[in-house]
Write an enzyme that holds these catalytic residues in place. Structure first.
Site, PDB file in Angstrom:
ATOM      1  N   HIS A 108      -7.074 -24.186 -23.155  1.00 14.20           N
ATOM      2  CA  HIS A 108      -6.648 -23.870 -24.523  1.00 14.20           C
ATOM      3  C   HIS A 108      -6.472 -25.145 -25.350  1.00 14.20           C
ATOM      4  O   HIS A 108      -7.013 -25.259 -26.457  1.00 14.20           O
ATOM      5  CB  HIS A 108      -5.337 -23.082 -24.476  1.00 14.20           C
ATOM      6  CG  HIS A 108      -4.768 -22.779 -25.822  1.00 14.20           C
ATOM      7  ND1 HIS A 108      -5.067 -21.636 -26.519  1.00 14.20           N
ATOM      8  CD2 HIS A 108      -3.927 -23.487 -26.620  1.00 14.20           C
ATOM      9  CE1 HIS A 108      -4.440 -21.652 -27.682  1.00 14.20           C
ATOM     10  NE2 HIS A 108      -3.734 -22.757 -27.756  1.00 14.20           N
ATOM     11  N   GLU A 109      -5.696 -26.087 -24.823  1.00 18.65           N
ATOM     12  CA  GLU A 109      -5.430 -27.310 -25.592  1.00 18.65           C
ATOM     13  C   GLU A 109      -6.694 -28.142 -25.773  1.00 18.65           C
ATOM     14  O   GLU A 109      -6.892 -28.760 -26.823  1.00 18.65           O
ATOM     15  CB  GLU A 109      -4.332 -28.138 -24.913  1.00 18.65           C
ATOM     16  CG  GLU A 109      -2.979 -27.454 -24.827  1.00 18.65           C
ATOM     17  CD  GLU A 109      -2.425 -27.022 -26.176  1.00 18.65           C
ATOM     18  OE1 GLU A 109      -2.836 -27.596 -27.208  1.00 18.65           O
ATOM     19  OE2 GLU A 109      -1.579 -26.111 -26.210  1.00 18.65           O
ATOM     20  N   HIS A 124      -8.552 -27.016 -28.719  1.00 16.05           N
ATOM     21  CA  HIS A 124      -8.097 -27.628 -29.971  1.00 16.05           C
ATOM     22  C   HIS A 124      -8.774 -28.990 -30.178  1.00 16.05           C
ATOM     23  O   HIS A 124      -9.161 -29.352 -31.299  1.00 16.05           O
ATOM     24  CB  HIS A 124      -6.584 -27.824 -29.958  1.00 16.05           C
ATOM     25  CG  HIS A 124      -5.790 -26.582 -30.202  1.00 16.05           C
ATOM     26  ND1 HIS A 124      -5.988 -25.780 -31.311  1.00 16.05           N
ATOM     27  CD2 HIS A 124      -4.779 -26.008 -29.504  1.00 16.05           C
ATOM     28  CE1 HIS A 124      -5.131 -24.769 -31.273  1.00 16.05           C
ATOM     29  NE2 HIS A 124      -4.392 -24.877 -30.193  1.00 16.05           N
ATOM     30  N   HIS A 141     -12.252 -28.299 -31.341  1.00 15.97           N
ATOM     31  CA  HIS A 141     -12.201 -27.854 -32.739  1.00 15.97           C
ATOM     32  C   HIS A 141     -12.078 -29.072 -33.653  1.00 15.97           C
ATOM     33  O   HIS A 141     -12.781 -29.178 -34.666  1.00 15.97           O
ATOM     34  CB  HIS A 141     -11.004 -26.914 -32.914  1.00 15.97           C
ATOM     35  CG  HIS A 141     -10.807 -26.401 -34.305  1.00 15.97           C
ATOM     36  ND1 HIS A 141      -9.730 -25.615 -34.662  1.00 15.97           N
ATOM     37  CD2 HIS A 141     -11.517 -26.559 -35.452  1.00 15.97           C
ATOM     38  CE1 HIS A 141      -9.806 -25.298 -35.944  1.00 15.97           C
ATOM     39  NE2 HIS A 141     -10.885 -25.874 -36.442  1.00 15.97           N
TER      40      HIS A 141
END
Length: 506
Positions: free
Chosen positions: A462-463, A466, A469
């Site tokens: 998940h991190e 980021h 992204h």
């Protein structure tokens, strides 16, 4: 010296010369000095002189430059191993937080931007959005208020900004430990117990950082121990931070009402995708309606398991479930009904294998190439530094740091921290971004590898989503780059989507 290092910061994440109290103070002063000069230049434009380049363009160039400086300070406050440096960085953050309240409420800059907008210029794409957002931001700060209300809002915003920094500092510096006897650690593996600090009286000190806290909450069979850990975790900084929260709530509500909103929720959602609290509450109510029966059924399963455990231990059970029970009995359900043994799964996820697997998935998914930089300048020996290129063209995409293990004074959760924004430079070249991923996974030793449970693997995916992204964003202006500058109710969408690749075999 400091000045020459400051000049390098426009294109590189230069942090080491500032990792001391004097350097951080100089960095803070430079941000304010540069920012104030830009404000004067925008404010002093006369009628007919306004262009995009000398108004919004100038503000964005200053934003891009000062973002790097600000993020050096924030990074040192969150991650530097020396308390003296963290304290100096926090002091700089407090000073900057008050400066940015003044900057965001600068009436002269606002008037100059409104003059530019009144020319009726036809802007396209990001430039059009930039003009809209700057005016919207100024007006939501209170620039259209009468002077007395404007002054009141400014003072309240400065107080909130100062409390926000204090709140974060208190959490980062929290060193709460829970002292436990060996019998209070029933259900924990010998490896876990050996990771705790053994005290002279034979008891053990557990921190409330994730490796210790989640381990005990998931596996300790002693309810009193889980309760003790839960209460300690939820009570961190209770005497210092609760007053800050209570005061912030009062001030936020008052600011919202002065600005014409019913409450703070209505105020902050006005610029988000959701737009209004009624939409958020309606969505949550609809989700809840579909999940209430499922949740009730799962609680009954938990109660049954707890009743069985209590009976086996000849203990009374009043039928209640505490917040310290949910993670524990969720694991028991997985073991009993789905034959999932997390202790048997963890050896398949040593940290090195997980890092390589995650990098491999994201390289293939996004057609990227990651290369670890040898002997980089980093703030701690645990940190690694990576270059990212497009796999086909070999064009540089950006860089990222990995800081994966807990230590005293370090930010205690998992997050992505943007460091340099990506944007188009005046000469047409592109400034490539730099980001960091911050986690708190158990550190391996010479004899014991760091084994992640699957929840930690999912968090890592998940991190790192980021990070991707942020690095893969391509915008003209720093203002719109990456996950820090999209609507807050969208920011989790890419990483929540990307984290699902952790279920794919590699």
């Amino acid at each position: 010296g400091i000045r020459s290092q400051l000049r390098k910061m426009s294109r590189a994440f230069v942090w080491k010369p500032f990792a001391n109290p004097h350097g951080l103070a100089a960095l803070c002063e430079d941000i304010i000095l540069r920012g104030t000069e830009v404000e004067k230049r925008v404010s002093s434009l006369r009628d007919g002189e306004h262009t995009f380049e000398n108004t919004l363009g100038l503000l964005d160039t200053d934003l891009a430059t000062n973002l790097v400086r600000q993020r050096v300070i924030s990074l040192m406050a969150m991650l530097h191993p020396e308390k003296e440096v963290r304290d100096a960085a926090t002091q700089a953050k407090e000073k900057l937080s008050k400066y940015f309240v003044d900057r965001n409420m600068n009436r002269d800059v606002y008037a100059s931007i409104v003059k530019y907008a009144s020319k009726g210029v036809q802007l396209q794409g990001e430039r059009h959005r930039y003009l809209q957002k700057v005016i919207e931001d100024f007006e939501l700060e209170g620039l259209k208020l009468p002077q007395s209300e404007y002054d009141k809002v400014k003072q309240m915003k400065k107080e909130i900004a100062e409390m926000r920094v204090q709140f974060s500092r208190n959490l980062n510096e929290d060193a709460t430990k829970v002292v436990l006897r060996e019998d209070e650690l029933a259900g924990m593996t010998s490896d876990f117990v050996s990771s705790l600090t053994k005290l002279e009286d034979g008891t053990f000190a557990a921190t409330i950082q994730y490796p210790h806290y989640l381990g005990i909450m998931d596996h300790c069979t002693v309810e009193a121990t889980r309760k003790k850990m839960r209460l300690a975790f939820e009570s961190r900084c209770i005497s210092t931070n609760v007053p800050l929260i209570e005061r912030t709530l009062i001030l936020r509500h008052e600011i919202a009402q002065i600005l014409g909103f019913q409450n703070h929720g209505e105020y902050v959602l006005s610029t988000k995708m959701a737009k209004h609290p009624s939409i958020v509450l309606g969505f949550l109510g609809e989700v809840s309606r579909h999940l209430d029966d499922v949740a009730a059924a799962e609680k009954e399963v938990f109660r049954k398991l707890k009743a069985e455990e209590k009976a086996a231990a000849n203990e009374e059970f009043d039928g209640s479930l505490g917040t310290w029970d949910y993670r524990y009995y969720a694991k028991r359900v997985e073991e009993k009904y789905y034959q999932i043994d997390h202790s048997a799964i963890k050896p398949y996820f040593p940290l090195g294998v997980v890092v390589n697997g995650i990098l491999g998935v994201y390289q293939d998914l996004l057609s990227l190439q990651f290369t670890q930089i040898e002997n980089p300048e980093v703030w701690h020996e645990d940190v690694s530094f990576w270059e990212v290129r497009d796999r086909t063209s070999l064009e540089l995409v950006g860089h990222f740091y990995m800081d994966l293990h807990p230590r005293e004074g370090k930010y205690g959760h998992a997050c992505m921290s943007a460091l340099i924004p990506g944007y188009q430079l005046p000469d047409g070249a592109r400034q490539t971004p730099v980001a960091s991923i911050i986690c708190n996974f158990t550190k391996p030793t010479e004899t014991k590898p760091s084994l992640l449970d699957f929840e930690e693997v999912e968090t890592f995916f998940h991190e790192f989503g980021h990070v991707m992204h942020d690095l893969c964003s391509v915008t003209e202006f720093a203002r719109f780059h990456g996950c820090n500058n999209c609507e807050n109710d969208f920011v989790e969408c890419p990483s929540q989507m990307l984290e699902n690749w952790c279920y794919e075999p590699v």
